[in-house]
Design a protein around this motif. Structure first.
Motif, PDB file in Angstrom:
ATOM      1  N   GLY A 119       0.812  -1.199   0.000  1.00 57.23           N
ATOM      2  CA  GLY A 119       0.000   0.000   0.000  1.00 57.23           C
ATOM      3  C   GLY A 119       0.851   1.256   0.000  1.00 57.23           C
ATOM      4  N   TYR A 120       0.266   2.327  -0.490  1.00 52.46           N
ATOM      5  CA  TYR A 120       0.945   3.623  -0.528  1.00 52.46           C
ATOM      6  C   TYR A 120      -0.123   4.694  -0.627  1.00 52.46           C
ATOM      7  CZ  TYR A 120      -0.039   2.594  -5.372  1.00 52.46           C
ATOM      8  OH  TYR A 120      -0.679   2.227  -6.527  1.00 52.46           O
ATOM      9  N   TRP A 121       0.237   5.912  -0.318  1.00 53.02           N
ATOM     10  CA  TRP A 121      -0.685   7.039  -0.439  1.00 53.02           C
ATOM     11  C   TRP A 121       0.101   8.193  -1.040  1.00 53.02           C
ATOM     12  CZ3 TRP A 121      -5.831   7.127   0.809  1.00 53.02           C
ATOM     13  CH2 TRP A 121      -6.463   8.360   0.729  1.00 53.02           C
ATOM     14  N   ILE A 122      -0.341   8.665  -2.186  1.00 52.76           N
ATOM     15  CA  ILE A 122       0.312   9.761  -2.888  1.00 52.76           C
ATOM     16  C   ILE A 122      -0.658  10.945  -2.914  1.00 52.76           C
ATOM     17  CG2 ILE A 122       1.417  10.515  -5.046  1.00 52.76           C
ATOM     18  CD1 ILE A 122       2.839   8.091  -3.794  1.00 52.76           C
ATOM     19  N   LEU A 171       8.404  -1.735  -2.761  1.00 50.84           N
ATOM     20  CA  LEU A 171       7.801  -2.582  -1.731  1.00 50.84           C
ATOM     21  C   LEU A 171       7.785  -4.047  -2.157  1.00 50.84           C
ATOM     22  CD1 LEU A 171       4.868  -0.224  -0.771  1.00 50.84           C
ATOM     23  CD2 LEU A 171       6.814  -0.826   0.682  1.00 50.84           C
ATOM     24  N   LEU A 172       7.499  -4.306  -3.413  1.00 55.47           N
ATOM     25  CA  LEU A 172       7.487  -5.670  -3.929  1.00 55.47           C
ATOM     26  C   LEU A 172       8.881  -6.294  -3.857  1.00 55.47           C
ATOM     27  CD1 LEU A 172       5.775  -7.872  -5.367  1.00 55.47           C
ATOM     28  CD2 LEU A 172       6.473  -6.824  -7.515  1.00 55.47           C
ATOM     29  N   GLU A 173       9.887  -5.570  -4.317  1.00 56.06           N
ATOM     30  CA  GLU A 173      11.268  -6.074  -4.279  1.00 56.06           C
ATOM     31  C   GLU A 173      11.719  -6.321  -2.847  1.00 56.06           C
ATOM     32  OE1 GLU A 173      13.652  -3.223  -6.387  1.00 56.06           O
ATOM     33  OE2 GLU A 173      12.617  -3.620  -8.286  1.00 56.06           O
ATOM     34  N   ASN A 174      11.399  -5.394  -1.942  1.00 59.78           N
ATOM     35  CA  ASN A 174      11.779  -5.554  -0.545  1.00 59.78           C
ATOM     36  C   ASN A 174      11.117  -6.793   0.067  1.00 59.78           C
ATOM     37  OD1 ASN A 174      13.080  -4.547   1.935  1.00 59.78           O
ATOM     38  ND2 ASN A 174      10.980  -4.287   2.620  1.00 59.78           N
ATOM     39  N   GLY A 175       9.842  -6.976  -0.218  1.00 58.97           N
ATOM     40  CA  GLY A 175       9.139  -8.148   0.311  1.00 58.97           C
ATOM     41  C   GLY A 175       9.733  -9.453  -0.191  1.00 58.97           C
ATOM     42  N   LYS A 176      10.114  -9.475  -1.455  1.00 53.37           N
ATOM     43  CA  LYS A 176      10.708 -10.688  -2.028  1.00 53.37           C
ATOM     44  C   LYS A 176      12.107 -10.943  -1.476  1.00 53.37           C
ATOM     45  CE  LYS A 176       8.281 -10.804  -6.455  1.00 53.37           C
ATOM     46  NZ  LYS A 176       8.439 -10.683  -7.926  1.00 53.37           N
ATOM     47  N   GLU A 211       6.841   3.527  -8.618  1.00 56.21           N
ATOM     48  CA  GLU A 211       8.137   3.353  -7.962  1.00 56.21           C
ATOM     49  C   GLU A 211       7.967   2.789  -6.551  1.00 56.21           C
ATOM     50  OE1 GLU A 211      12.150   3.148  -7.832  1.00 56.21           O
ATOM     51  OE2 GLU A 211      10.953   3.732  -9.565  1.00 56.21           O
ATOM     52  N   ALA A 212       6.984   3.304  -5.821  1.00 55.11           N
ATOM     53  CA  ALA A 212       6.729   2.803  -4.464  1.00 55.11           C
ATOM     54  C   ALA A 212       6.329   1.334  -4.490  1.00 55.11           C
ATOM     55  CB  ALA A 212       5.646   3.638  -3.798  1.00 55.11           C
TER      56      ALA A 212
END
Length: 54
Positions: free
Chosen positions: A4-7, A24-29, A19-20
């Protein structure tokens, strides 16, 4: 894992959400060894649906 993100509206259309989400996806993986992710998106929010598909 939910991503999730809020822009704020003044920054829409600049690629920040994409980009967010990618970060987040790369970090989770990489750091959490997760394989499945979800994003809860309001049905009318077409832009966020496009980000999630990317």
């Amino acid at each position: 894992m939910e991503i999730g993100y809020w822009i704020s509206r003044e920054h829409w259309g600049n690629g920040y959400a994409t980009e967010a989400a990618k970060t987040l996806l790369e970090n989770g993986k990489q750091n959490l060894q997760l394989e499945r992710f979800i994003a809860l998106i309001q049905p009318a929010n077409i832009a966020s649906q496009h980000v999630a598909k990317k």
